[in-house]
Design a protein around this motif. Structure first.
Motif: not given
Length: 138
Positions: A84, A89-93, A100-101, A137-138
């Motif tokens: 992204y 940015c979104p908090t997760d994928a 990631g972002c 993102y994890a």
């Protein structure tokens, strides 16, 4: 022109033309190839079908009310890693290949380093240290 390390085929999914051109200029100055600029989900998928894409950079809000999160998930379903590039940015994928972002605004050098790191991570480089500009993102 700066030193090149890896040349990637990149897809930019961004509905604001000036921002898309800025991203394109920044990345081509490092030797990358932009295969196209898409403003919505349909055009992103069309470009992904027509060209080999190593990584897509995707805004969260797109033209025609489209969702960049949806675009990212659909590109990832096609095996294309996504990052992204957004002020929100979104908090997760949305999918495992959404790496990631990178927050807007960005610096050209950090964008380049983040693109290289995201691509390497998506290809299995677990020991890659992400630049500060890239939230993984994890």
């Amino acid at each position: 022109m700066t030193e090149r390390t890896t040349t990637l085929n990149l897809l930019i999914v961004e509905d604001e033309a000036l921002i898309a051109m800025t991203i394109e200029d920044a990345l081509t100055s490092y030797g990358h190839r932009v295969v196209g600029i898409a403003e919505d989900v349909a055009s992103a998928l069309s470009l992904a079908r027509a060209h080999p894409v190593d990584l897509a950079l995707c805004d969260v809000r797109l033209a025609h009310g489209d969702s960049g999160v949806d675009a990212a998930a659909r590109l990832a379903d096609r095996g294309i890693p996504v990052v992204y590039l957004s002020g929100n940015c979104p908090t997760d994928a949305a999918a495992p290949l959404v790496v990631g972002c990178i927050s807007k605004p960005f610096r050209t050098a950090s964008l380049h380093a983040s693109v290289l790191a995201a691509h390497a991570i998506a290809k299995g480089g677990s020991a890659i240290k992400a630049p500060e500009a890239l939230a993984l993102y994890a």
